[in-house]
Design a protein around this motif. Structure first.
Motif, PDB file in Angstrom:
ATOM      1  N   MET A   1      85.983  24.494  53.961  1.00  0.00           N
ATOM      2  CA  MET A   1      87.047  24.125  54.471  1.00  0.00           C
ATOM      3  C   MET A   1      88.230  24.179  53.873  1.00  0.00           C
ATOM      4  O   MET A   1      88.388  23.652  52.756  1.00  0.00           O
ATOM      5  N   ILE A   2      89.353  24.974  54.316  1.00  0.00           N
ATOM      6  CA  ILE A   2      90.483  25.009  53.731  1.00  0.00           C
ATOM      7  C   ILE A   2      91.430  23.986  54.367  1.00  0.00           C
ATOM      8  O   ILE A   2      91.366  23.650  55.195  1.00  0.00           O
ATOM      9  N   ILE A   3      92.078  23.377  53.336  1.00  0.00           N
ATOM     10  CA  ILE A   3      92.975  22.281  53.691  1.00  0.00           C
ATOM     11  C   ILE A   3      94.256  22.165  52.829  1.00  0.00           C
ATOM     12  O   ILE A   3      94.196  22.500  51.782  1.00  0.00           O
ATOM     13  N   VAL A   4      95.426  22.312  53.853  1.00  0.00           N
ATOM     14  CA  VAL A   4      96.625  22.484  53.343  1.00  0.00           C
ATOM     15  C   VAL A   4      97.554  21.328  53.778  1.00  0.00           C
ATOM     16  O   VAL A   4      97.535  21.003  55.035  1.00  0.00           O
ATOM     17  N   THR A   5      98.644  21.155  53.177  1.00  0.00           N
ATOM     18  CA  THR A   5      99.655  20.344  53.692  1.00  0.00           C
ATOM     19  C   THR A   5     100.597  21.114  54.388  1.00  0.00           C
ATOM     20  O   THR A   5     101.536  20.618  55.149  1.00  0.00           O
ATOM     21  N   THR A   6     100.730  22.635  54.302  1.00  0.00           N
ATOM     22  CA  THR A   6     101.704  23.388  54.991  1.00  0.00           C
ATOM     23  C   THR A   6     101.224  23.670  56.660  1.00  0.00           C
ATOM     24  O   THR A   6      99.909  23.263  56.862  1.00  0.00           O
ATOM     25  N   ASP A   7     102.150  23.957  57.316  1.00  0.00           N
ATOM     26  CA  ASP A   7     101.785  24.545  58.614  1.00  0.00           C
ATOM     27  C   ASP A   7     100.925  25.837  58.719  1.00  0.00           C
ATOM     28  O   ASP A   7     101.086  26.465  59.806  1.00  0.00           O
ATOM     29  N   PHE A   8     100.753  26.555  57.483  1.00  0.00           N
ATOM     30  CA  PHE A   8     100.078  27.521  57.617  1.00  0.00           C
ATOM     31  C   PHE A   8      99.121  27.825  56.467  1.00  0.00           C
ATOM     32  O   PHE A   8      99.347  27.107  55.383  1.00  0.00           O
ATOM     33  N   VAL A   9      98.322  28.893  56.385  1.00  0.00           N
ATOM     34  CA  VAL A   9      97.303  29.006  55.303  1.00  0.00           C
ATOM     35  C   VAL A   9      97.944  30.374  54.719  1.00  0.00           C
ATOM     36  O   VAL A   9      97.794  31.338  55.191  1.00  0.00           O
ATOM     37  N   PRO A  10      98.353  30.275  53.372  1.00  0.00           N
ATOM     38  CA  PRO A  10      98.948  31.410  52.766  1.00  0.00           C
ATOM     39  C   PRO A  10      97.969  32.828  52.933  1.00  0.00           C
ATOM     40  O   PRO A  10      96.685  32.430  52.502  1.00  0.00           O
ATOM     41  N   GLY A  11      98.296  33.867  53.226  1.00  0.00           N
ATOM     42  CA  GLY A  11      97.468  34.819  53.498  1.00  0.00           C
ATOM     43  C   GLY A  11      96.455  34.954  54.405  1.00  0.00           C
ATOM     44  O   GLY A  11      95.647  36.053  54.412  1.00  0.00           O
ATOM     45  N   LYS A  12      96.583  33.987  55.222  1.00  0.00           N
ATOM     46  CA  LYS A  12      95.531  33.886  56.405  1.00  0.00           C
ATOM     47  C   LYS A  12      96.473  33.899  57.726  1.00  0.00           C
ATOM     48  O   LYS A  12      97.547  33.553  57.793  1.00  0.00           O
ATOM     49  N   GLU A  13      95.750  34.314  58.772  1.00  0.00           N
ATOM     50  CA  GLU A  13      96.397  34.169  60.144  1.00  0.00           C
ATOM     51  C   GLU A  13      95.640  33.287  61.054  1.00  0.00           C
ATOM     52  O   GLU A  13      94.489  33.182  60.971  1.00  0.00           O
ATOM     53  N   ILE A  14      96.312  32.227  61.675  1.00  0.00           N
ATOM     54  CA  ILE A  14      95.862  31.396  62.372  1.00  0.00           C
ATOM     55  C   ILE A  14      95.563  32.029  63.880  1.00  0.00           C
ATOM     56  O   ILE A  14      96.151  32.393  64.517  1.00  0.00           O
ATOM     57  N   LYS A  15      94.045  32.146  64.249  1.00  0.00           N
ATOM     58  CA  LYS A  15      93.578  32.800  65.099  1.00  0.00           C
ATOM     59  C   LYS A  15      93.485  31.681  66.306  1.00  0.00           C
ATOM     60  O   LYS A  15      93.643  32.257  67.783  1.00  0.00           O
ATOM     61  N   GLU A  16      93.158  30.671  66.206  1.00  0.00           N
ATOM     62  CA  GLU A  16      93.010  29.449  67.124  1.00  0.00           C
ATOM     63  C   GLU A  16      93.212  28.050  66.726  1.00  0.00           C
ATOM     64  O   GLU A  16      92.674  27.745  65.693  1.00  0.00           O
ATOM     65  N   LEU A  17      93.997  27.333  67.425  1.00  0.00           N
ATOM     66  CA  LEU A  17      94.109  25.592  67.219  1.00  0.00           C
ATOM     67  C   LEU A  17      92.996  25.083  67.957  1.00  0.00           C
ATOM     68  O   LEU A  17      92.503  25.253  68.923  1.00  0.00           O
ATOM     69  N   LYS A  18      92.328  24.406  67.065  1.00  0.00           N
ATOM     70  CA  LYS A  18      91.347  23.369  67.821  1.00  0.00           C
ATOM     71  C   LYS A  18      91.808  21.983  67.755  1.00  0.00           C
ATOM     72  O   LYS A  18      91.090  21.142  68.646  1.00  0.00           O
ATOM     73  N   GLY A  19      93.178  21.703  67.602  1.00  0.00           N
ATOM     74  CA  GLY A  19      93.518  20.293  67.775  1.00  0.00           C
ATOM     75  C   GLY A  19      93.660  19.113  66.702  1.00  0.00           C
ATOM     76  O   GLY A  19      93.351  19.617  65.377  1.00  0.00           O
ATOM     77  N   PHE A  20      94.001  18.038  67.059  1.00  0.00           N
ATOM     78  CA  PHE A  20      94.042  17.055  65.988  1.00  0.00           C
ATOM     79  C   PHE A  20      92.868  16.681  65.591  1.00  0.00           C
ATOM     80  O   PHE A  20      91.999  16.407  66.089  1.00  0.00           O
TER      81      PHE A  20
END
Length: 104
Positions: free
Chosen positions: A1-20
């Motif tokens: 599991m990747i966990i970051v404090t930013t609203d993106f993951v460096p070098g990755k593309e967000i494909k789908e939001l799963k929610g809170f």
């Protein structure tokens, strides 16, 4: 599991939001550690016993948040936040929360 404090993951593309997602725990003082902490207040400095207890509580809350994200089939959590509040004398709640996503 990747966990970051930013609203993106460096070098990755967000494909789908799963929610809170969130995880929490309520931690009380430990009598043995409380005695040692009381003695340290006489000389000053960091109360390492409380630091250790709260670190364990944060890790437990994060672990529960990760389980929540895994249940939603996410592979990352963005916008991680941690909050602590007193819920009663001698007890603190630690909450970890963020947004579960799938990244590629």
């Amino acid at each position: 599991m990747i966990i970051v404090t930013t609203d993106f993951v460096p070098g990755k593309e967000i494909k789908e939001l799963k929610g809170f997602v969130r995880g929490n725990t309520v931690q009380t003082k430990h009598i043995g550690k409380d005695i040692m902490a009381g003695l340290k207040t006489l000389v000053g400095g960091e109360i390492e016993e409380y630091t250790e207890v709260m670190d364990e509580a944060r890790q437990r809350a994060i672990g529960r948040m990760v389980k929540d994200a895994e249940n939603k089939e996410a592979n990352a959590i963005i916008c991680l936040r941690l909050e602590t509040s007193n819920v009663m004398t001698g007890a603190s709640e630690v909450i970890a929360y963020g947004t579960a996503v799938i990244v590629e």
